[in-house]
Design an enzyme around this catalytic site. Structure first.
Site, mmCIF file in Angstrom:
data_model
loop_
_atom_site.group_PDB
_atom_site.id
_atom_site.type_symbol
_atom_site.label_atom_id
_atom_site.label_comp_id
_atom_site.label_asym_id
_atom_site.label_seq_id
_atom_site.Cartn_x
_atom_site.Cartn_y
_atom_site.Cartn_z
ATOM 1 N N ALA A 183 0.823 -1.218 0.000
ATOM 2 C CA ALA A 183 0.000 0.000 0.000
ATOM 3 C C ALA A 183 0.860 1.273 0.000
ATOM 4 C CB ALA A 183 -0.940 -0.014 1.196
ATOM 5 N N ILE A 184 1.902 1.321 0.841
ATOM 6 C CA ILE A 184 2.708 2.550 0.958
ATOM 7 C C ILE A 184 3.440 2.838 -0.351
ATOM 8 C CG2 ILE A 184 4.662 3.638 2.152
ATOM 9 C CD1 ILE A 184 3.803 2.050 4.682
ATOM 10 N N HIS A 443 -30.347 3.958 -6.036
ATOM 11 C CA HIS A 443 -29.948 4.213 -7.426
ATOM 12 C C HIS A 443 -30.019 5.713 -7.698
ATOM 13 C CE1 HIS A 443 -29.680 3.676 -11.787
ATOM 14 N NE2 HIS A 443 -30.687 4.540 -11.888
#
Length: 464
Positions: A183-184, A443
């Site tokens: 992630a980093i 929606h």
């Protein structure tokens, strides 16, 4: 002088520590918290929060370049890196002072200084005024973790950066190497690539974002390559040759070493727990591979000593630390809370496109010998996604064929880091496919894709 007495002492004021302290105080405990550097810890000051602020700047810049698609005109597009960084630091500063305020409001005694645990039930704090001795029957270790440094790839702040340097860069890189695609690494690659750096990502595993579902990783790779990022998998940086204003990286792939030149390198090859200097070994607290060993209730094996968050091992996520902090405080106050289950914790990566997941991947479900049903729904089939101009992405759901249990959910695309929580709540409530099918989704929303993905797993999808 006799030590000051408390019911609970927390060491480290990151998202695990400060939350544990506040929850303890709410439950009537007399709580002290010790922090050596920043209230809010890495997450708030040098991690989750400032990176999201910077990534938001990159996202807006990306959208500015797409103005024509939306019938808008924008000329002379540019950015001011110093101003981007300043905004990110200001956001972190605002939250940092907020943590101090919350601790004060909850009557937690906050002490700035460096803590050691000289004996069971004792904490010694070295402050700028001298040493302060504290005692409590319950001590919570929440000292977090720091960037792992590999030999020869150590950061120098000029040519080779850790996440801290990348958040306050000395300059905008022209050619950037990112080592590690967790992630980093991927978030920084995404940020700098969007702002125009020629970015290469090197990953030692056989695919980027290796903890994600393989299908999601493949889609992410395709998207990053479309954004002109260079992705090198099953590759390893053997050496960094540092010269004047440039780094020559020796990168090995398929047994062959090639040299590539960069003007900045970000090392994002994992983290190590902050276990040193606390006196844990002498105390009898077990440490393995830089992390404190705990049971599911975060107990260390030494009576009255707990460890939470990054210090206690994976998943290294702020929300896991906070949840463990609450659990430990409730246990100390006499409650019997459920332990935190790692597979119920969502992971979110704020690259472009975003990636989010919870529970088992398809491969993990098969490894467990489970018979599964898998549903998918693409962003291109969703009205809101098209209206937003975000047709790239997918929602994938995995169910146990026999019981209908939602085993895992995996997403890539716009705002999926917000959407994932729907499935997290579903798993917490032990939902089945039937519950999800009967839920009415509004929606037009991106969330409708979650419904359609469930329907697809059972051959009932409507819009593809």
């Amino acid at each position: 002088m006799a030590p000051k007495s408390f019911d609970m002492i927390v060491i480290g004021a990151g998202p695990g520590g400060y939350v544990a302290a506040i929850r303890g105080a709410q439950l009537g405990l007399d709580v002290a918290i010790v922090e050596r550097e920043h209230m809010g810890g890495i997450c708030l000051n040098w991690g989750c929060i400032p990176t999201k602020a910077m990534l938001r700047s990159a996202e807006v810049f990306h959208l500015m370049h797409r103005a024509g698609e939306f019938g808008l005109k924008a000329d002379g597009l540019d950015y001011d890196l110093d101003a981007v960084v300043k905004r990110s630091r200001d956001v972190a500063k605002q939250l940092n002072s907020g943590v101090g305020h919350l601790l004060k409001k909850n009557k937690v005694t906050a002490i700035m200084g460096e803590a050691t645990v000289p004996a069971k039930g004792r904490v010694s704090v070295r402050t700028d005024k001298g040493t302060e001795d504290l005692e409590a029957p319950n001590i919570v270790l929440a000292t977090g973790a720091r960037a792992r440094e590999l030999p020869g790839l150590e950061a120098d702040g000029d040519l080779v950066w850790t996440y801290k340097h990348a958040l306050k860069p000395p300059r905008m890189p022209k050619k950037l190497l990112v080592i590690g695609s967790g992630a980093i690494g991927i978030e920084f690659a995404s940020f700098y690539n969007t702002l125009g750096a020629e970015t290469t990502v090197v990953e030692v595993m056989d695919r980027i974002l290796p903890v994600e579902d393989a299908e999601i990783s493949a889609m992410a790779k395709k998207s990053f390559q479309k954004q002109k990022m260079t992705i090198m998998e099953k590759a390893m940086v053997k050496e960094l040759e540092r010269g004047k204003g440039k780094v020559t990286a020796h990168i090995e792939t398929a047994g062959k070493v090639e040299k590539h030149e960069f003007d900045a390198v970000i090392s994002a090859v994992g983290i190590v727990g902050n276990t040193e200097g606390l006196g844990l070994e002498e105390l009898g607290v077990k440490v393995e591979k830089s992390h404190v060993v705990t049971d599911p209730h975060c107990r260390t094996g030494v009576e009255g000593v707990y460890a939470i968050g990054d210090l206690a091992g994976a998943p290294w996520l702020a929300h896991k630390a906070s949840h463990e902090g609450v659990m430990v405080a409730e246990r100390i106050a006499g409650g019997d809370p459920h332990p935190v289950s790692p597979d119920s914790i969502a992971g979110c990566t704020y690259c472009h496109p975003q990636v989010a997941s919870v529970g088992m991947t398809e491969a993990q479900a098969k490894e467990h010998g489970l018979k599964i049903r898998v549903g998918r729904f693409p962003f291109i089939g969703n009205g809101k996604a098209l209206a937003m101009g975000e047709a790239e992405g997918m929602v994938k759901t995995i169910f146990d064929e026999g019981t209908g249990e939602l085993l895992g959910a995996h997403m890539i695309g716009a705002e999926v880091t917000e959407l994932i929580q729907g499935y997290v709540v579903g798993r917490q409530l032990e939902t089945t496919e039937e519950d999800l099918m009967h839920a009415v989704f509004p929606h037009p929303t991106l969330s409708e894709m979650m419904h359609e993905s469930v329907l697809d797993a059972y051959g009932r999808v409507i819009h593809i």
